[in-house]
Design a protein around this motif. Structure first.
Motif, PDB file in Angstrom:
ATOM      1  N   ASP A 250      13.715   7.911   2.377  1.00  0.00           N
ATOM      2  CA  ASP A 250      13.855   6.731   3.230  1.00  0.00           C
ATOM      3  C   ASP A 250      12.526   6.006   3.449  1.00  0.00           C
ATOM      4  OD1 ASP A 250      12.928   8.922   4.613  1.00  0.00           O
ATOM      5  OD2 ASP A 250      13.669   8.197   6.542  1.00  0.00           O
ATOM      6  N   GLN A 251      11.420   6.648   3.088  1.00  0.00           N
ATOM      7  CA  GLN A 251      10.129   5.981   3.289  1.00  0.00           C
ATOM      8  C   GLN A 251       9.637   5.303   2.017  1.00  0.00           C
ATOM      9  OE1 GLN A 251       7.062   8.274   5.149  1.00  0.00           O
ATOM     10  NE2 GLN A 251       8.387   8.977   6.784  1.00  0.00           N
ATOM     11  N   LEU A 252      10.196   5.681   0.892  1.00  0.00           N
ATOM     12  CA  LEU A 252       9.730   5.088  -0.358  1.00  0.00           C
ATOM     13  C   LEU A 252      10.373   3.710  -0.508  1.00  0.00           C
ATOM     14  CD1 LEU A 252       8.853   7.005  -3.464  1.00  0.00           C
ATOM     15  CD2 LEU A 252       9.935   4.802  -3.719  1.00  0.00           C
ATOM     16  N   VAL A 253       9.555   2.683  -0.298  1.00  0.00           N
ATOM     17  CA  VAL A 253      10.118   1.331  -0.264  1.00  0.00           C
ATOM     18  C   VAL A 253       9.907   0.584  -1.567  1.00  0.00           C
ATOM     19  CG1 VAL A 253       9.965   1.061   2.235  1.00  0.00           C
ATOM     20  CG2 VAL A 253       8.007   0.453   0.834  1.00  0.00           C
ATOM     21  N   TYR A 254       9.041   1.130  -2.408  1.00  0.00           N
ATOM     22  CA  TYR A 254       8.766   0.426  -3.675  1.00  0.00           C
ATOM     23  C   TYR A 254       8.246   1.426  -4.695  1.00  0.00           C
ATOM     24  CZ  TYR A 254       6.712  -3.061  -6.875  1.00  0.00           C
ATOM     25  OH  TYR A 254       6.393  -3.823  -7.969  1.00  0.00           O
ATOM     26  N   ALA A 255       8.741   1.387  -5.880  1.00  0.00           N
ATOM     27  CA  ALA A 255       8.222   2.208  -6.968  1.00  0.00           C
ATOM     28  C   ALA A 255       8.489   1.461  -8.254  1.00  0.00           C
ATOM     29  CB  ALA A 255       8.900   3.571  -6.987  1.00  0.00           C
ATOM     30  N   SER A 256       7.435   0.918  -8.821  1.00  0.00           N
ATOM     31  CA  SER A 256       7.617   0.130 -10.028  1.00  0.00           C
ATOM     32  C   SER A 256       6.262  -0.072 -10.710  1.00  0.00           C
ATOM     33  CB  SER A 256       8.226  -1.216  -9.647  1.00  0.00           C
ATOM     34  OG  SER A 256       8.443  -1.983 -10.797  1.00  0.00           O
ATOM     35  N   ALA A 257       6.322  -0.437 -11.973  1.00  0.00           N
ATOM     36  CA  ALA A 257       5.078  -0.753 -12.673  1.00  0.00           C
ATOM     37  C   ALA A 257       4.504  -2.037 -12.077  1.00  0.00           C
ATOM     38  CB  ALA A 257       5.373  -0.946 -14.156  1.00  0.00           C
ATOM     39  N   PRO A 258       3.174  -2.171 -12.068  1.00  0.00           N
ATOM     40  CA  PRO A 258       2.596  -3.384 -11.458  1.00  0.00           C
ATOM     41  C   PRO A 258       2.799  -4.595 -12.350  1.00  0.00           C
ATOM     42  CG  PRO A 258       0.892  -2.045 -12.451  1.00  0.00           C
ATOM     43  CD  PRO A 258       2.155  -1.272 -12.603  1.00  0.00           C
ATOM     44  N   PRO A 259       2.877  -5.793 -11.761  1.00  0.00           N
ATOM     45  CA  PRO A 259       2.955  -6.992 -12.592  1.00  0.00           C
ATOM     46  C   PRO A 259       1.660  -7.140 -13.410  1.00  0.00           C
ATOM     47  CG  PRO A 259       3.167  -7.506 -10.248  1.00  0.00           C
ATOM     48  CD  PRO A 259       2.836  -6.081 -10.332  1.00  0.00           C
TER      49      PRO A 259
ATOM     50  N   LYS B 191      12.876  -1.859  -0.595  1.00  0.00           N
ATOM     51  CA  LYS B 191      14.017  -1.292   0.128  1.00  0.00           C
ATOM     52  C   LYS B 191      13.506  -0.673   1.431  1.00  0.00           C
ATOM     53  CE  LYS B 191      13.938   3.168  -2.202  1.00  0.00           C
ATOM     54  NZ  LYS B 191      14.713   4.339  -2.251  1.00  0.00           N
ATOM     55  N   GLY B 192      14.354   0.014   2.114  1.00  0.00           N
ATOM     56  CA  GLY B 192      13.974   0.693   3.358  1.00  0.00           C
ATOM     57  C   GLY B 192      13.514  -0.295   4.412  1.00  0.00           C
ATOM     58  N   ALA B 193      12.429   0.065   5.103  1.00  0.00           N
ATOM     59  CA  ALA B 193      11.984  -0.732   6.251  1.00  0.00           C
ATOM     60  C   ALA B 193      11.462  -2.109   5.855  1.00  0.00           C
ATOM     61  CB  ALA B 193      10.913   0.030   7.020  1.00  0.00           C
ATOM     62  N   LEU B 194      11.137  -2.290   4.592  1.00  0.00           N
ATOM     63  CA  LEU B 194      10.639  -3.609   4.171  1.00  0.00           C
ATOM     64  C   LEU B 194      11.765  -4.516   3.664  1.00  0.00           C
ATOM     65  CD1 LEU B 194       7.326  -2.831   2.233  1.00  0.00           C
ATOM     66  CD2 LEU B 194       7.594  -3.528   4.576  1.00  0.00           C
ATOM     67  N   ALA B 195      12.919  -3.921   3.451  1.00  0.00           N
ATOM     68  CA  ALA B 195      14.022  -4.710   2.905  1.00  0.00           C
ATOM     69  C   ALA B 195      14.413  -5.780   3.912  1.00  0.00           C
ATOM     70  CB  ALA B 195      15.214  -3.817   2.603  1.00  0.00           C
ATOM     71  N   GLY B 196      14.651  -6.949   3.433  1.00  0.00           N
ATOM     72  CA  GLY B 196      15.139  -8.004   4.326  1.00  0.00           C
ATOM     73  C   GLY B 196      14.046  -8.748   5.056  1.00  0.00           C
ATOM     74  N   MET B 197      12.798  -8.304   4.923  1.00  0.00           N
ATOM     75  CA  MET B 197      11.726  -9.050   5.595  1.00  0.00           C
ATOM     76  C   MET B 197      11.482 -10.354   4.854  1.00  0.00           C
ATOM     77  SD  MET B 197       8.719  -6.554   6.797  1.00  0.00           S
ATOM     78  CE  MET B 197       8.942  -5.218   7.937  1.00  0.00           C
ATOM     79  N   ASP B 198      11.010 -11.340   5.604  1.00  0.00           N
ATOM     80  CA  ASP B 198      10.746 -12.630   4.984  1.00  0.00           C
ATOM     81  C   ASP B 198       9.502 -12.567   4.112  1.00  0.00           C
ATOM     82  OD1 ASP B 198      12.880 -13.802   6.063  1.00  0.00           O
ATOM     83  OD2 ASP B 198      11.832 -14.514   7.857  1.00  0.00           O
ATOM     84  N   ASP B 199       9.457 -13.467   3.142  1.00  0.00           N
ATOM     85  CA  ASP B 199       8.310 -13.518   2.251  1.00  0.00           C
ATOM     86  C   ASP B 199       7.002 -13.745   2.990  1.00  0.00           C
ATOM     87  OD1 ASP B 199      10.030 -13.311  -0.004  1.00  0.00           O
ATOM     88  OD2 ASP B 199       8.473 -14.339  -1.154  1.00  0.00           O
ATOM     89  N   SER B 200       7.059 -14.587   4.019  1.00  0.00           N
ATOM     90  CA  SER B 200       5.821 -14.890   4.745  1.00  0.00           C
ATOM     91  C   SER B 200       5.249 -13.627   5.381  1.00  0.00           C
ATOM     92  CB  SER B 200       6.086 -15.936   5.816  1.00  0.00           C
ATOM     93  OG  SER B 200       7.129 -15.491   6.645  1.00  0.00           O
ATOM     94  N   VAL B 201       6.132 -12.771   5.880  1.00  0.00           N
ATOM     95  CA  VAL B 201       5.680 -11.523   6.514  1.00  0.00           C
ATOM     96  C   VAL B 201       5.187 -10.561   5.444  1.00  0.00           C
ATOM     97  CG1 VAL B 201       6.389  -9.601   7.964  1.00  0.00           C
ATOM     98  CG2 VAL B 201       7.383 -11.841   8.322  1.00  0.00           C
TER      99      VAL B 201
END
Lengths: 205, 540
Positions: free
Chosen positions: B406-415, B446-456
């Protein structure tokens, strides 16, 4: 802005403790809340707003009772110091009557202190407020670490960084032990009440 | 009275306020706040000159040396800190350091305690009546500032505690005052629009009167009568304006509490089943409110009580499980508070309406009992040992590192645009994860960052962890960005491989608090997984 209701004979002043993250703003309020006699204080509130993110600030209401038939109340607020909470910081500053800028004496926080003071000035300007005219005091917190192996800023450095332009009264503090906490509170409260009374309670000619 | 319409002379007025500030704004006791846990410790005042304790010495130096330093800006440059006083601060320094490394999250972390409205003290600690009254007074001060449901709940809890105190029960008048105060607060909660603005001040006045009675001061019976009348006036007011349909028996509860043996028309109707259908007198007050005949009303109430009790039975096992699960303390307290509130309500309603009559509330049903046993068995086996049923793991430098799902909000190769900057940076600004400058960040997490606005999201940045335990983390040329975030703390890791989910068996052993960036370690049949969380990584 201070809330003055002449019909209800009430004066409310808002004092905000501002400063970088973890400098001890909340510790100041916690110390006041836990050590002060209960007849003048309300309950310390922590406001937690959950929307897209979690934001926090603290509020401690103090009541001076009736003076000249006026109910005098002082609200102490802290702002979240962390950079990402800029919006909340700005919001809490709305209507501020007095400011305590709490600076961290740790050397590693030097830049954060300076940035936070800049941030404060910028946010005040957005509300058409001028730090030069508002009642402000500085508090150099964590002074108990000076002389220890942890690198700390000297008072000269703190003064140079933060107070060279402002030229306001500064207090040394160790908020975890209460040193300087009430001295700061008394001074800013007096300054703020004087400011509010002079500004808003001038007798009609 | 003349003064009422005059504005005070600012100079005299402020001088008087300043005197009051000097009188009021001072510590009534000496305390110390633990910089790490924010725990409050009361410090015994030492006699003058006693400097055996290093901590005391430390305090005295600060307090007796150049007074709690007032550095006047215009004053001469301040002498540098007293170098001759080498303070024994080792322990504190360690704590400060840890707190420092905990980065900026420390403040918000501790605050939810206050958010829950708890003063920083043990909740179940036995407290004397004076302490409770003091707390009640504080609560009412707060309500005077702002009426919130949480504050009302807490005040009602305090009143319930006071009601249970033998000192209160011993006197009918204290009991009546508290009961009426409860009613006023309940009205504030459910019909705030009908509560007069004077309610908070009347409540405070009542508390002060209560304090006088309970502290043995000489209190006139007439004063108590006045307080009771003022409280009743607050309660009676909403009844005139209530428009919603309310069952009659709710009114009966109110009346039973404050009327003693004086029976109202409504009470009589309830006790002696009268004519079926709406009572005309009530209509005049409440409009077309449906009026329950007494027996019918009691039957409905009993059904509700049974249902409430069933809810309590369902919450209990969950509460037990949460109490044993690491990281679920907040949720546990939440469930606990709900259960207590429900139980209080059941008790109160039962006492009010079913006094002298045995109300048979059901024991946990078989299915509920089974689930309770099941949860108990799970918590006995694993609750205390491993807080996670599943982890996402990566192998870093030969160590198997696990992250809570539930804490892993992102896992991906960097741009590729910002790959190099991410690789070298001390911190990772989330804006760097945009594939293109015009790309959106929303939806990447995902998780706690999901749904946050881009500005935030764009403004958020997390430290990149370069060392775990004793191990320096090397970043391979091709790497995965892993971000952990728990709503308060966040951290980024650059790993050579993406994380893979792994189920944690029930018999896994868990050892908490390892330090070095780890929350603990899980031993699954000899396979060691070191668990890192957003908060533990921030302690590196």
């Amino acid at each position: 802005m201070a809330l003055i209701d002449l019909s209800k004979r009430e004066v409310h002043c808002k004092i905000v403790y501002y400063g970088p993250g973890r400098c001890g703003k909340t510790t100041n309020l916690l110390y006041i809340y836990n050590s002060m006699n209960s007849n003048a204080k309300g309950k310390m509130l922590t406001i937690e707003t959950k929307g897209d993110r979690t934001l926090f600030f603290d509020l401690l209401p103090l009541n001076l009772g009736k003076i000249k038939d006026f109910d005098i109340r002082i609200q102490l607020y802290t702002v979240p110091g962390q950079a990402i909470y800029e919006a909340t910081r700005k919001l809490v500053l709305k209507g501020v009557d007095g400011l305590v800028f709490v600076a961290d004496s740790l050397r590693v926080r030097r830049q954060k202190n300076i940035e936070s003071l800049k941030d404060l000035k910028k946010n005040l300007v957005d509300y058409n407020l001028d730090i030069e005219t508002l009642p402000v005091v500085l508090q150099y917190n964590k002074r108990d670490l000076a002389g220890s192996p942890i690198p700390t800023l000297s008072l000269e450095e703190l003064e140079e960084d933060l107070n060279s332009d402002l030229g306001v009264k500064a207090f040394q503090a160790a908020a975890t032990k209460g040193v300087g906490v009430f001295e700061t509170l008394k001074d800013i409260s007096k300054k703020t009440v004087r400011y509010v009374a002079t500004k808003h309670l001038v007798k009609p000619k | 009275m003349k003064e009422k319409n005059t504005i005070p002379e600012p100079e005299i007025f402020t001088a008087e306020i300043e005197d009051t500030i000097d009188d009021l704004f001072k510590p009534s006791k000496k305390i110390e706040i633990d910089p790490l846990t924010q725990e409050i410790k009361e410090v015994q005042a030492e006699p003058e000159g006693a400097q055996e304790s290093p901590l005391e010495l430390d305090l005295k130096v600060e307090e007796q040396g150049p007074p709690p330093v007032e550095v006047e800006a215009e004053a001469a440059p301040v002498e540098d800190e007293k170098q001759e006083t080498l303070l024994e601060l080792d322990l504190e320094l360690e704590l400060e350091e840890q707190q420092g490394q905990g980065a900026d999250q420390a403040e918000p972390q501790k605050q939810p305690e206050s958010a829950a409205g708890q003063a920083p003290k043990a909740p179940d600690e036995p407290q004397d009546i004076g302490k409770r009254l003091e707390q009640l007074n504080q609560q009412l001060f707060t309500i005077e500032w702002e009426v919130t449901e949480t504050q009302i709940h807490q005040t009602l809890d305090l009143l319930a505690e006071l009601l249970a105190a033998p000192e209160v029960n011993a006197q009918a008048r204290t009991h009546s005052i508290i009961e009426l105060m409860k009613r006023v607060l309940q009205n504030m909660q459910f019909h705030p629009e009908t509560v007069p603005a004077t309610a908070p001040s009347v409540l405070k006045k009542s508390t002060s009167h209560l304090t006088d009675i309970l502290t043995g001061k000489d209190v006139q019976e007439e004063d108590t009568e006045d307080i009771l009348l003022e409280l009743k006036a607050l309660i009676e007011k909403p009844e005139e304006t209530v428009t919603e349909a309310e069952p009659l028996f709710l009114d009966q509860e109110a009346l039973m509490e404050d009327q003693g043996d004086k029976k109202t028309e409504e009470e009589s109707r309830l006790e002696e089943p009268g004519p079926q259908g709406p009572a005309p007198e009530k209509e005049s007050l409440h409009g077309p409110a449906p009026v329950f005949p007494a027996e019918e009303g009691l039957r409905v109430l009993e059904a509700h009580l049974i249902e409430l009790n069933r809810c309590v039975n369902r919450i209990e096992p969950l509460e037990k499980l949460l109490s044993k699960t690491h990281g679920m303390e907040k949720l546990y307290r939440f469930q606990h508070d709900i259960r207590r509130t429900l139980e209080d309500q059941i008790l109160e309603l039962s006492n009010c309406f079913f006094k002298g009559r045995e109300l048979e509330l059901p024991k946990p049903s078989r299915s509920e009992k089974d689930s309770q046993d099941y949860i108990n068995s799970i918590s006995d086996k694993t609750g205390a040992s491993c807080p996670w049923k599943e982890l996402l793991t990566v192998n870093i430098e030969g160590m198997e590192i696990g992250f809570p799902n539930d804490q892993l909000v992102y896992a991906s190769a960097p741009p590729w645009l910002s790959k190099s900057a991410i690789r070298k940076g001390e911190s990772l600004t989330l804006a760097r994860l945009k594939a293109w400058p015009w790309s959106k960040l929303k939806g990447l997490f995902k998780g706690a960052l999901a749904g946050m606005d881009d500005s935030v999201l764009s403004a958020m940045s997390f430290p990149v962890i370069r060392r775990l335990g004793d191990q320096e983390l090397k970043v391979p040329s091709s790497f995965t960005v892993i971000i952990l975030y728990d709503g308060e703390n966040g951290a980024a890791l650059l790993t050579g491989e993406p994380p893979l989910p792994i189920k944690i068996p029930e018999d896994a052993e868990y050892t908490p608090e390892m330090g070095g960036g780890f929350e603990g370690q899980v031993n699954t049949n000899g396979n060691i997984i070191k668990v890192a969380t957003a908060s533990s990584l921030n302690q590196v």
